[in-house]
Design a protein around this motif. Structure first.
Motif, PDB file in Angstrom:
ATOM      1  N   LYS A 123       0.838  -1.204   0.000  1.00 42.34           N
ATOM      2  CA  LYS A 123       0.000   0.000   0.000  1.00 42.34           C
ATOM      3  C   LYS A 123       0.871   1.252   0.000  1.00 42.34           C
ATOM      4  CE  LYS A 123      -4.519  -1.018   0.491  1.00 42.34           C
ATOM      5  NZ  LYS A 123      -5.629  -0.333  -0.228  1.00 42.34           N
ATOM      6  N   MET A 124       1.920   1.232   0.826  1.00 44.01           N
ATOM      7  CA  MET A 124       2.834   2.374   0.894  1.00 44.01           C
ATOM      8  C   MET A 124       3.458   2.640  -0.479  1.00 44.01           C
ATOM      9  SD  MET A 124       3.157   3.741   4.073  1.00 44.01           S
ATOM     10  CE  MET A 124       4.837   4.359   4.245  1.00 44.01           C
ATOM     11  N   THR A 125       3.939   1.591  -1.127  1.00 43.89           N
ATOM     12  CA  THR A 125       4.549   1.749  -2.445  1.00 43.89           C
ATOM     13  C   THR A 125       3.532   2.276  -3.457  1.00 43.89           C
ATOM     14  OG1 THR A 125       6.222   0.048  -2.057  1.00 43.89           O
ATOM     15  CG2 THR A 125       5.651   0.500  -4.347  1.00 43.89           C
ATOM     16  N   GLY A 126       2.305   1.798  -3.367  1.00 48.02           N
ATOM     17  CA  GLY A 126       1.272   2.254  -4.290  1.00 48.02           C
ATOM     18  C   GLY A 126       1.027   3.746  -4.188  1.00 48.02           C
ATOM     19  N   TYR A 127       0.948   4.259  -2.971  1.00 47.19           N
ATOM     20  CA  TYR A 127       0.729   5.699  -2.804  1.00 47.19           C
ATOM     21  C   TYR A 127       1.969   6.508  -3.168  1.00 47.19           C
ATOM     22  CZ  TYR A 127      -4.016   5.535  -1.162  1.00 47.19           C
ATOM     23  OH  TYR A 127      -5.382   5.378  -1.117  1.00 47.19           O
ATOM     24  N   LEU A 128       3.156   5.948  -2.951  1.00 50.25           N
ATOM     25  CA  LEU A 128       4.361   6.652  -3.392  1.00 50.25           C
ATOM     26  C   LEU A 128       4.349   6.816  -4.906  1.00 50.25           C
ATOM     27  CD1 LEU A 128       7.133   7.887  -2.832  1.00 50.25           C
ATOM     28  CD2 LEU A 128       8.108   5.586  -3.056  1.00 50.25           C
ATOM     29  N   GLU A 129       3.911   5.791  -5.625  1.00 49.46           N
ATOM     30  CA  GLU A 129       3.844   5.877  -7.086  1.00 49.46           C
ATOM     31  C   GLU A 129       2.916   7.008  -7.523  1.00 49.46           C
ATOM     32  OE1 GLU A 129       5.520   4.369  -9.484  1.00 49.46           O
ATOM     33  OE2 GLU A 129       6.752   3.349  -7.989  1.00 49.46           O
ATOM     34  N   ARG A 130       1.872   7.240  -6.776  1.00 55.99           N
ATOM     35  CA  ARG A 130       0.942   8.320  -7.121  1.00 55.99           C
ATOM     36  C   ARG A 130       1.534   9.686  -6.804  1.00 55.99           C
ATOM     37  NH1 ARG A 130      -5.105   7.324  -5.121  1.00 55.99           N
ATOM     38  NH2 ARG A 130      -5.305   9.297  -6.245  1.00 55.99           N
ATOM     39  N   LEU A 131       2.235   9.779  -5.686  1.00 52.71           N
ATOM     40  CA  LEU A 131       2.765  11.066  -5.251  1.00 52.71           C
ATOM     41  C   LEU A 131       4.074  11.426  -5.939  1.00 52.71           C
ATOM     42  CD1 LEU A 131       2.173  10.976  -1.390  1.00 52.71           C
ATOM     43  CD2 LEU A 131       1.066  12.493  -3.015  1.00 52.71           C
ATOM     44  N   SER A 132       4.925  10.434  -6.158  1.00 47.95           N
ATOM     45  CA  SER A 132       6.264  10.711  -6.676  1.00 47.95           C
ATOM     46  C   SER A 132       6.765   9.539  -7.516  1.00 47.95           C
ATOM     47  CB  SER A 132       7.225  10.975  -5.508  1.00 47.95           C
ATOM     48  OG  SER A 132       8.506  11.321  -5.966  1.00 47.95           O
ATOM     49  N   PRO A 133       6.246   9.396  -8.734  1.00 50.09           N
ATOM     50  CA  PRO A 133       6.632   8.244  -9.560  1.00 50.09           C
ATOM     51  C   PRO A 133       8.122   8.208  -9.899  1.00 50.09           C
ATOM     52  CG  PRO A 133       5.315   9.837 -10.813  1.00 50.09           C
ATOM     53  CD  PRO A 133       5.220  10.233  -9.386  1.00 50.09           C
ATOM     54  N   GLU A 134       8.807   9.342  -9.799  1.00 45.91           N
ATOM     55  CA  GLU A 134      10.247   9.390 -10.081  1.00 45.91           C
ATOM     56  C   GLU A 134      11.070   9.364  -8.791  1.00 45.91           C
ATOM     57  OE1 GLU A 134      11.250   9.172 -13.185  1.00 45.91           O
ATOM     58  OE2 GLU A 134       9.142   9.167 -13.795  1.00 45.91           O
ATOM     59  N   ALA A 135      10.528   8.841  -7.728  1.00 46.27           N
ATOM     60  CA  ALA A 135      11.211   8.833  -6.429  1.00 46.27           C
ATOM     61  C   ALA A 135      12.557   8.116  -6.499  1.00 46.27           C
ATOM     62  CB  ALA A 135      10.334   8.158  -5.378  1.00 46.27           C
ATOM     63  N   SER A 136      13.489   8.573  -5.687  1.00 47.39           N
ATOM     64  CA  SER A 136      14.804   7.940  -5.620  1.00 47.39           C
ATOM     65  C   SER A 136      14.685   6.526  -5.060  1.00 47.39           C
ATOM     66  CB  SER A 136      15.736   8.761  -4.722  1.00 47.39           C
ATOM     67  OG  SER A 136      15.301   8.697  -3.366  1.00 47.39           O
ATOM     68  N   ALA A 137      15.700   5.722  -5.317  1.00 47.88           N
ATOM     69  CA  ALA A 137      15.727   4.361  -4.770  1.00 47.88           C
ATOM     70  C   ALA A 137      15.709   4.399  -3.247  1.00 47.88           C
ATOM     71  CB  ALA A 137      16.963   3.618  -5.263  1.00 47.88           C
ATOM     72  N   GLU A 138      16.420   5.359  -2.666  1.00 48.33           N
ATOM     73  CA  GLU A 138      16.458   5.447  -1.199  1.00 48.33           C
ATOM     74  C   GLU A 138      15.071   5.727  -0.632  1.00 48.33           C
ATOM     75  OE1 GLU A 138      20.588   6.475  -2.647  1.00 48.33           O
ATOM     76  OE2 GLU A 138      18.535   6.965  -3.246  1.00 48.33           O
ATOM     77  N   LEU A 139      14.328   6.624  -1.252  1.00 52.77           N
ATOM     78  CA  LEU A 139      12.981   6.909  -0.770  1.00 52.77           C
ATOM     79  C   LEU A 139      12.066   5.705  -0.978  1.00 52.77           C
ATOM     80  CD1 LEU A 139      10.818   8.710   0.398  1.00 52.77           C
ATOM     81  CD2 LEU A 139      10.536   9.773  -1.854  1.00 52.77           C
ATOM     82  N   ARG A 140      12.187   5.046  -2.116  1.00 49.75           N
ATOM     83  CA  ARG A 140      11.343   3.872  -2.362  1.00 49.75           C
ATOM     84  C   ARG A 140      11.607   2.768  -1.329  1.00 49.75           C
ATOM     85  NH1 ARG A 140      12.750   2.013  -7.891  1.00 49.75           N
ATOM     86  NH2 ARG A 140      14.311   3.671  -8.012  1.00 49.75           N
TER      87      ARG A 140
END
Length: 201
Positions: A41-58
């Protein structure tokens, strides 16, 4: 680039392997470990908020609750001070374990330390990635945990918690939250929380 992808995959696999050991299960057949469900679920919402997120943030987002089930809430005093002490200890523990998993997967110490710092939410007010992680955590609470939470507490406490949750989020986080599909009861409580926040400001 191939090595970056490989170490990310190794770290993600290690994190999900830990989540898979959660004895609590969820799903129609009680077949999914709860922390794995939460992490997805966390990863899913990160994709919506910041699809270009760094590996460290992911990785930090994925490891937000790493092995959290091993430290029970009632292992600390059941009061406000105990709750905050429990949360602080969890953040430090989860950050340390995630850092070690990242190092073991091939990340440099500085990269692994960055994952840990994000999980500890250091410099929340000035770190853009840290704020994104906070938004993601708040969105998962509203989407995945709020209905159960709402059944356990009186309306006054729920509205207070919602106001605090809303205050932690960015404007983009607010936008995504208001687009959620939720029960009429949940939406009504959020509207009440926002209304009371506006009238007190």
């Amino acid at each position: 680039m191939e090595e970056e992808s490989s170490k990310y995959t190794r770290a993600l696999t290690a994190i999900d392997g830990a989540h898979a050991e959660d004895p609590r299960k969820i799903g129609e057949t009680d077949s999914i470990p709860y922390e794995l469900h939460y992490a997805r679920k966390m990863t899913g919402y990160l994709e919506r908020l910041s699809p270009e997120a760094s590996a460290e943030l992911r990785l930090a987002v994925r490891a937000q609750h790493l092995r959290r089930w091993e430290v029970a809430r009632d292992s600390y005093p059941m009061n406000r001070q105990g709750y905050h002490a429990w949360r602080t200890a969890l953040k430090k523990r989860q950050a340390q374990m995630a850092t070690e998993l990242c190092r073991g997967s091939g990340y440099a110490q500085a990269e692994a330390d960055r994952v840990g710092a994000l999980i500890r939410k250091e410099n929340l007010k000035t770190d853009v990635e840290c704020q994104i992680l906070e938004d993601v955590a708040c969105l998962v609470f509203l989407d995945d945990q709020f209905d159960a939470f709402e059944k356990e507490h009186d309306e006054g406490k729920i509205v207070s918690i919602l106001r605090k949750t809303w205050a932690k989020m960015s404007e983009r986080g607010h936008e995504v939250a208001l687009q959620m599909v939720m029960s009429d009861r949940a939406r009504g409580l959020i509207e009440k929380a926002l209304s009371s926040a506006s009238s007190s400001s």
